[in-house]
Design a protein around this motif. Structure first.
Motif, PDB file in Angstrom:
ATOM      1  N   SER A 257      -7.546  -0.683   9.270  1.00 42.17           N
ATOM      2  CA  SER A 257      -7.396   0.715   8.875  1.00 42.17           C
ATOM      3  C   SER A 257      -7.705   0.875   7.387  1.00 42.17           C
ATOM      4  O   SER A 257      -7.199   0.112   6.554  1.00 42.17           O
ATOM      5  N   THR A 258      -8.537   1.853   7.059  1.00 43.62           N
ATOM      6  CA  THR A 258      -8.877   2.144   5.668  1.00 43.62           C
ATOM      7  C   THR A 258      -9.075   3.641   5.525  1.00 43.62           C
ATOM      8  O   THR A 258      -9.020   4.395   6.503  1.00 43.62           O
ATOM      9  N   ALA A 259      -9.356   4.060   4.294  1.00 45.39           N
ATOM     10  CA  ALA A 259      -9.644   5.470   4.058  1.00 45.39           C
ATOM     11  C   ALA A 259     -10.922   5.893   4.754  1.00 45.39           C
ATOM     12  O   ALA A 259     -11.157   7.087   4.984  1.00 45.39           O
TER      13      ALA A 259
ATOM     14  N   SER B  37      -2.667  -3.155   0.221  1.00 41.30           N
ATOM     15  CA  SER B  37      -2.573  -3.491   1.652  1.00 41.30           C
ATOM     16  C   SER B  37      -1.150  -3.318   2.152  1.00 41.30           C
ATOM     17  O   SER B  37      -0.173  -3.469   1.412  1.00 41.30           O
ATOM     18  N   GLY B  38      -1.060  -2.976   3.416  1.00 47.23           N
ATOM     19  CA  GLY B  38       0.219  -2.803   4.086  1.00 47.23           C
ATOM     20  C   GLY B  38      -0.054  -2.570   5.564  1.00 47.23           C
ATOM     21  O   GLY B  38      -1.114  -2.931   6.067  1.00 47.23           O
ATOM     22  N   PHE B  39       0.894  -1.941   6.253  1.00 43.76           N
ATOM     23  CA  PHE B  39       0.707  -1.623   7.668  1.00 43.76           C
ATOM     24  C   PHE B  39       0.550  -0.119   7.832  1.00 43.76           C
ATOM     25  O   PHE B  39       1.368   0.660   7.356  1.00 43.76           O
ATOM     26  N   GLY B  40      -0.539   0.272   8.495  1.00 40.92           N
ATOM     27  CA  GLY B  40      -0.794   1.677   8.719  1.00 40.92           C
ATOM     28  C   GLY B  40       0.135   2.278   9.752  1.00 40.92           C
ATOM     29  O   GLY B  40       0.938   1.582  10.383  1.00 40.92           O
ATOM     30  N   LEU B  41       0.027   3.582   9.952  1.00 45.24           N
ATOM     31  CA  LEU B  41       0.887   4.284  10.903  1.00 45.24           C
ATOM     32  C   LEU B  41       0.672   3.817  12.333  1.00 45.24           C
ATOM     33  O   LEU B  41       1.552   3.976  13.183  1.00 45.24           O
ATOM     34  N   ASP B  42      -0.494   3.226  12.593  1.00 41.10           N
ATOM     35  CA  ASP B  42      -0.778   2.709  13.933  1.00 41.10           C
ATOM     36  C   ASP B  42      -0.283   1.286  14.133  1.00 41.10           C
ATOM     37  O   ASP B  42      -0.497   0.678  15.181  1.00 41.10           O
ATOM     38  N   GLY B  43       0.388   0.743  13.120  1.00 38.84           N
ATOM     39  CA  GLY B  43       0.925  -0.617  13.225  1.00 38.84           C
ATOM     40  C   GLY B  43      -0.059  -1.700  12.877  1.00 38.84           C
ATOM     41  O   GLY B  43       0.290  -2.881  12.857  1.00 38.84           O
ATOM     42  N   LYS B  44      -1.316  -1.320  12.573  1.00 39.21           N
ATOM     43  CA  LYS B  44      -2.328  -2.293  12.186  1.00 39.21           C
ATOM     44  C   LYS B  44      -2.350  -2.441  10.666  1.00 39.21           C
ATOM     45  O   LYS B  44      -1.956  -1.531   9.931  1.00 39.21           O
ATOM     46  N   VAL B  45      -2.820  -3.616  10.237  1.00 41.97           N
ATOM     47  CA  VAL B  45      -2.947  -3.836   8.785  1.00 41.97           C
ATOM     48  C   VAL B  45      -3.876  -2.773   8.197  1.00 41.97           C
ATOM     49  O   VAL B  45      -4.910  -2.433   8.779  1.00 41.97           O
ATOM     50  N   ARG B  46      -3.494  -2.240   7.041  1.00 41.56           N
ATOM     51  CA  ARG B  46      -4.280  -1.212   6.376  1.00 41.56           C
ATOM     52  C   ARG B  46      -4.656  -1.696   4.976  1.00 41.56           C
ATOM     53  O   ARG B  46      -3.871  -2.356   4.297  1.00 41.56           O
ATOM     54  N   VAL B  47      -5.870  -1.343   4.541  1.00 38.74           N
ATOM     55  CA  VAL B  47      -6.348  -1.677   3.198  1.00 38.74           C
ATOM     56  C   VAL B  47      -6.915  -0.412   2.549  1.00 38.74           C
ATOM     57  O   VAL B  47      -7.712   0.298   3.158  1.00 38.74           O
TER      58      VAL B  47
END
Length: 376
Positions: free
Chosen positions: A197-199, A245-255
């Motif tokens: 997940s990213t912008a 980085s962290g965890f997005g709202l969908d539970g996937k890693v986000r950058v």
């Protein structure tokens, strides 16, 4: 523009109003131009070829004067644009070689042709000296003690990498700010394509609707300072960016990526009031930040693939897992020479974090506040 760059530009005007003598007296004995190391990066090879071409072209005194005036006016000038816009015929071979070198740089950095030319030329060293200039490229190894430079006869000179030379030196390099801006777009686009997940990826509809109706909390950088910006005299300003980085709202890693174009000099405190984390995009109220510096050779496509490969193995198990180590470990070993330098890292920044936080490496210092961004 940094104070260092302003002083350099002003001094250049004084140095080039006079006539530079024809013979360069470098700090080392001139030798016939020799081939570089057996293994060099594609960007370094392109820079070296462009530097040799520029040095040869400056044997023409009329073109040398014209080039000097152009560089003084801009401080840092696009090499291809400089050659293309030249009045002197002596610049024609340089224009062709600069265009070829630019294509090589774009390919090596994983950037498209639409990015435009990245090679630049600037003037540094003892710009008050009346000796003929040399043309140099920053070494590909940050730990190197020497810089290779060429004179108009193609002879090689060796300069110290830690002490500014006593002759004017044209430096061929990469427009780091432009490269980082384009590279962040590539990084986020390729991470999104890989499933991170990213912008660049659409936000979940519910989150987007909620944000639009209310607003969102952010962590804002009110001040930042680096002890070491990982740059030598020949490279000028640093090109700093952060990977959040962290965890997005969908539970996937986000950058998410953040550029810091103002962060030029070590030992200087900057007050950007820049948003680092948009908490509406994260499931937990924790995120990590890795700050890096583009030294020229960074291939953003390769960096994205390496980070994606590491982060996609990490699952959301219902509790926050720090992501600094996987991001840092994912960086290819070659990136620790003259690619994206590791500057510092901040573990587990919270939405409630305020005040000053030193990086884990003791090199960087952020001061944060909480900032609410209201919806229109």
């Amino acid at each position: 523009m940094s104070v260092r760059k302003q002083l350099r530009t002003a001094a250049c005007g004084l140095a080039l109003t006079g006539v530079l003598v024809a013979t360069a007296q470098g700090p080392a004995t001139a030798t016939p131009a020799a081939s570089g190391p057996a293994e060099v990066s594609p960007v370094a090879a392109a820079e070296d070829a462009a530097a040799r071409a520029l040095a040869r072209s400056l044997a023409d005194t009329a073109w040398r004067a014209e080039a000097g005036r152009a560089v003084v006016r801009g401080g840092e000038t696009g090499l291809a644009a400089l050659a293309d816009g030249a009045r002197s015929r002596a610049a024609a071979p340089l224009a062709a070689e600069a265009a070829a070198a630019d294509r090589s740089v774009l390919a090596a950095k994983g950037l498209g042709a639409g990015t435009g030319g990245l090679l630049t030329v600037s003037l540094t060293g003892d710009v008050d000296s009346r000796r003929a200039p040399l043309v140099a490229v920053a070494p590909s190894d940050d730990e190197a003690g020497a810089v290779t430079a060429y004179d108009t006869a193609g002879r090689l000179h060796t300069l110290s990498a830690t002490e500014a030379p006593e002759v004017p030196v044209y430096v061929v390099g990469v427009d780091g700010e432009k490269a980082v801006e384009a590279g962040m777009a590539v990084l986020e686009r390729e991470l999104a394509a890989a499933g991170v997940s990213t912008a660049a990826a659409p936000a979940p509809a519910a989150a987007a609707a909620g944000t639009a109706a209310t607003g969102f909390w952010t962590s804002r950088i009110t001040s930042v300072r680096l002890a070491d910006d990982k740059e030598t005299w020949i490279k000028g300003d640093a090109e700093i960016f952060s990977i959040v980085s962290g965890f997005g709202l969908d539970g996937k890693v986000r950058v998410d990526t953040v550029t810091h174009p103002y962060l030029n000099d070590a030992g200087t405190t900057y007050y950007p009031n820049q948003i680092l984390v948009n908490w509406s995009q994260y499931k937990y109220n924790l995120a990590d930040t890795v700050m890096m510096e583009d030294d020229g050779d960074t291939n953003y496509s390769a960096l994205a693939k390496a980070i994606a490969a590491a982060l996609l193995t990490i699952a959301d198990l219902g509790a926050y897992v720090p992501l600094v180590d996987p991001v840092v470990d994912a960086i290819p070993s070659s990136f620790w020479t003259d690619d994206a330098d590791f500057v510092d890292a901040w573990y587990t920044l919270a939405r409630e974090t305020t005040g000053t936080r030193d990086g884990a490496g003791g090199n960087g210092r952020f001061t944060f506040d909480r900032y609410w961004v209201s919806a229109l």
